[in-house]
Design a protein around this motif. Structure first.
Motif, PDB file in Angstrom:
ATOM      1  N   THR A  22       9.907  -1.883  -6.592  1.00  0.00           N
ATOM      2  CA  THR A  22       9.494  -2.437  -5.299  1.00  0.00           C
ATOM      3  C   THR A  22       8.053  -2.930  -5.360  1.00  0.00           C
ATOM      4  N   LEU A  23       7.213  -2.163  -6.057  1.00  0.00           N
ATOM      5  CA  LEU A  23       5.799  -2.525  -6.181  1.00  0.00           C
ATOM      6  C   LEU A  23       5.637  -3.881  -6.862  1.00  0.00           C
ATOM      7  N   GLN A  24       6.380  -4.110  -7.920  1.00  0.00           N
ATOM      8  CA  GLN A  24       6.291  -5.387  -8.624  1.00  0.00           C
ATOM      9  C   GLN A  24       6.760  -6.532  -7.732  1.00  0.00           C
ATOM     10  N   ALA A  25       7.843  -6.305  -6.990  1.00  0.00           N
ATOM     11  CA  ALA A  25       8.360  -7.350  -6.094  1.00  0.00           C
ATOM     12  C   ALA A  25       7.352  -7.664  -4.992  1.00  0.00           C
ATOM     13  N   LEU A  26       6.728  -6.634  -4.444  1.00  0.00           N
ATOM     14  CA  LEU A  26       5.756  -6.840  -3.361  1.00  0.00           C
ATOM     15  C   LEU A  26       4.492  -7.532  -3.865  1.00  0.00           C
ATOM     16  N   GLN A  27       4.105  -7.246  -5.100  1.00  0.00           N
ATOM     17  CA  GLN A  27       2.934  -7.929  -5.661  1.00  0.00           C
ATOM     18  C   GLN A  27       3.192  -9.434  -5.774  1.00  0.00           C
ATOM     19  N   THR A  28       4.410  -9.778  -6.193  1.00  0.00           N
ATOM     20  CA  THR A  28       4.793 -11.200  -6.260  1.00  0.00           C
ATOM     21  C   THR A  28       4.822 -11.810  -4.863  1.00  0.00           C
ATOM     22  N   LYS A  29       5.397 -11.075  -3.912  1.00  0.00           N
ATOM     23  CA  LYS A  29       5.470 -11.541  -2.528  1.00  0.00           C
ATOM     24  C   LYS A  29       4.077 -11.704  -1.941  1.00  0.00           C
ATOM     25  N   GLN A  30       3.149 -10.835  -2.316  1.00  0.00           N
ATOM     26  CA  GLN A  30       1.773 -10.931  -1.824  1.00  0.00           C
ATOM     27  C   GLN A  30       1.116 -12.225  -2.323  1.00  0.00           C
ATOM     28  N   GLN A  31       1.323 -12.525  -3.597  1.00  0.00           N
ATOM     29  CA  GLN A  31       0.751 -13.758  -4.156  1.00  0.00           C
ATOM     30  C   GLN A  31       1.312 -14.989  -3.456  1.00  0.00           C
ATOM     31  N   VAL A  42      10.389  15.442   0.132  1.00  0.00           N
ATOM     32  CA  VAL A  42       9.133  14.686   0.111  1.00  0.00           C
ATOM     33  C   VAL A  42       8.893  13.846  -1.141  1.00  0.00           C
ATOM     34  N   ASP A  43       9.624  14.101  -2.212  1.00  0.00           N
ATOM     35  CA  ASP A  43       9.355  13.367  -3.452  1.00  0.00           C
ATOM     36  C   ASP A  43       9.817  11.909  -3.344  1.00  0.00           C
ATOM     37  N   ALA A  44       9.057  11.057  -3.980  1.00  0.00           N
ATOM     38  CA  ALA A  44       9.404   9.628  -4.000  1.00  0.00           C
ATOM     39  C   ALA A  44      10.297   9.323  -5.194  1.00  0.00           C
ATOM     40  N   ASP A  45      11.118   8.280  -5.034  1.00  0.00           N
ATOM     41  CA  ASP A  45      11.885   7.754  -6.165  1.00  0.00           C
ATOM     42  C   ASP A  45      10.948   6.803  -6.909  1.00  0.00           C
ATOM     43  N   VAL A  46      10.232   7.348  -7.875  1.00  0.00           N
ATOM     44  CA  VAL A  46       9.166   6.592  -8.536  1.00  0.00           C
ATOM     45  C   VAL A  46       9.705   5.342  -9.227  1.00  0.00           C
ATOM     46  N   ALA A  47      10.871   5.444  -9.850  1.00  0.00           N
ATOM     47  CA  ALA A  47      11.447   4.276 -10.539  1.00  0.00           C
ATOM     48  C   ALA A  47      11.724   3.156  -9.543  1.00  0.00           C
ATOM     49  N   ALA A  48      12.336   3.518  -8.402  1.00  0.00           N
ATOM     50  CA  ALA A  48      12.648   2.498  -7.391  1.00  0.00           C
ATOM     51  C   ALA A  48      11.374   1.924  -6.793  1.00  0.00           C
ATOM     52  N   GLN A  49      10.391   2.782  -6.538  1.00  0.00           N
ATOM     53  CA  GLN A  49       9.146   2.314  -5.951  1.00  0.00           C
ATOM     54  C   GLN A  49       8.350   1.437  -6.921  1.00  0.00           C
ATOM     55  N   SER A  50       8.480   1.717  -8.220  1.00  0.00           N
ATOM     56  CA  SER A  50       7.796   0.868  -9.213  1.00  0.00           C
ATOM     57  C   SER A  50       8.371  -0.547  -9.192  1.00  0.00           C
ATOM     58  N   GLU A  65       0.837  -1.208   0.000  1.00  0.00           N
ATOM     59  CA  GLU A  65       0.000   0.000   0.000  1.00  0.00           C
ATOM     60  C   GLU A  65       0.873   1.261   0.000  1.00  0.00           C
ATOM     61  N   ASN A  66       1.949   1.217   0.782  1.00  0.00           N
ATOM     62  CA  ASN A  66       2.854   2.365   0.841  1.00  0.00           C
ATOM     63  C   ASN A  66       3.514   2.611  -0.515  1.00  0.00           C
ATOM     64  N   ALA A  67       3.950   1.544  -1.162  1.00  0.00           N
ATOM     65  CA  ALA A  67       4.589   1.673  -2.472  1.00  0.00           C
ATOM     66  C   ALA A  67       3.599   2.191  -3.509  1.00  0.00           C
ATOM     67  N   GLN A  68       2.359   1.683  -3.453  1.00  0.00           N
ATOM     68  CA  GLN A  68       1.329   2.140  -4.393  1.00  0.00           C
ATOM     69  C   GLN A  68       1.035   3.635  -4.213  1.00  0.00           C
ATOM     70  N   ASN A  69       0.964   4.068  -2.958  1.00  0.00           N
ATOM     71  CA  ASN A  69       0.715   5.482  -2.685  1.00  0.00           C
ATOM     72  C   ASN A  69       1.839   6.360  -3.224  1.00  0.00           C
ATOM     73  N   GLN A  70       3.095   5.904  -3.045  1.00  0.00           N
ATOM     74  CA  GLN A  70       4.220   6.692  -3.529  1.00  0.00           C
ATOM     75  C   GLN A  70       4.235   6.779  -5.054  1.00  0.00           C
ATOM     76  N   VAL A  71       3.889   5.670  -5.699  1.00  0.00           N
ATOM     77  CA  VAL A  71       3.872   5.666  -7.166  1.00  0.00           C
ATOM     78  C   VAL A  71       2.731   6.533  -7.691  1.00  0.00           C
ATOM     79  N   SER A  72       1.566   6.459  -7.058  1.00  0.00           N
ATOM     80  CA  SER A  72       0.400   7.199  -7.550  1.00  0.00           C
ATOM     81  C   SER A  72       0.489   8.699  -7.266  1.00  0.00           C
ATOM     82  N   THR A  73       1.073   9.082  -6.101  1.00  0.00           N
ATOM     83  CA  THR A  73       1.160  10.501  -5.741  1.00  0.00           C
ATOM     84  C   THR A  73       2.500  11.124  -6.114  1.00  0.00           C
TER      85      THR A  73
END
Length: 277
Positions: free
Chosen positions: A246-255, A236-244, A27-35
């Protein structure tokens, strides 16, 4: 040796805890990527959010300073342009008066020159009256000084001195009713016109110096705004590339976590097979 129990499924508990942790990170990674923000609110990092808000306040204040300076710059631009026009008109007045001082001129020729002279005087009066921007006129008779903001605190201000170029004033000493009918009268006007030319050129030069100061201050405020904006971004800015990634890795980990929880939950039902004949 692990204990098989139908009351307490330790494996399922561990799998659930791991899945919940993964979901929170996801959720944290998704928020950083979206905002695009690493710190979107005080709940993300109170200290950083407070610092960023303070800098945002400065940036907003500098926006007001920029607006004030831009208005001052526009008022000055009109004043300088009109002042240069008045200087040109005074040069033409000098030429007309000089021609009118020629004793060999006929009465009709001098009268024609006088008509042109009065027309030029009228143009000066009209130019001064029309030299306004948003109600600000730095060259009219009795014009007040122009005060512009120069810093975000509100106490820092830039004062631009008015330079009256009105007819019959301290700079343009020739009167609105000036005219000539004789050579000697025309000659006497030359001294007044020369003084007006000298004073007007000095006044316009002073306005030009003020205009340069306003421009320099605008440049400084713009650079400061850019620096503050960049500083807030660094906070305050996110590293969108890194978070993207991370997001893919966490989605796999969630599954995988969901599968692990499913396996752990099925272990209790497997105990039933022990009682089958």
């Amino acid at each position: 040796m692990s204990l098989n129990s139908i009351n307490t499924n330790v494996g399922a508990q561990i799998a659930l805890q791991t899945l919940n942790s993964t979901n929170a990170a996801l959720e944290n990674a998704q928020n950083q990527v979206s905002t695009g923000l690493r710190v979107a609110g005080a709940e993300d990092d109170g200290a950083i959010w407070s610092i960023a808000q303070g800098q945002r306040s400065q940036i907003t204040s500098l926006g007001a300073v920029t607006d004030s300076l831009n208005r001052a710059s526009s008022v000055l631009d009109v004043a300088v342009t009109t002042g240069q026009t008045i200087s040109d008109l005074l040069n033409q007045l000098k030429a007309k008066a000089l021609e009118g001082s020629d004793t060999s001129l006929s009465t009709s020729d001098r009268a024609a020159l006088n008509d042109s002279f009065k027309s030029l005087v009228s143009q000066i009066n009209s130019a001064v009256s029309n030299a306004s921007f948003d109600g600000g006129n730095l060259i009219s008779s009795g014009a007040p000084n122009l005060v512009a903001l120069s810093g975000p605190s509100g106490s820092q201000k830039l004062t631009i001195a008015a330079q009256s170029l009105a007819l019959g004033g301290a700079n343009v000493t020739i009167s609105a009713s000036a005219s000539f009918s004789t050579a000697s009268h025309a000659a006497s006007l030359l001294t007044i016109i020369n003084t007006s030319i000298t004073n007007t050129n000095a006044a316009v030069a002073a306005l030009g110096t003020e205009a340069n100061q306003v421009t320099s201050t605008l440049t400084f405020v713009s650079n400061l705004t850019d620096s503050l904006t960049s500083g807030v971004g660094n906070l305050v800015d996110a590293d969108v590339a890194a978070q993207s990634a991370t997001l893919q890795a966490l989605q796999t980990k969630q599954q995988l976590g969901i599968q692990a929880l499913s396996i752990a939950n099925s272990s209790s039902s497997n105990l039933l097979s022990l009682f089958k004949g």
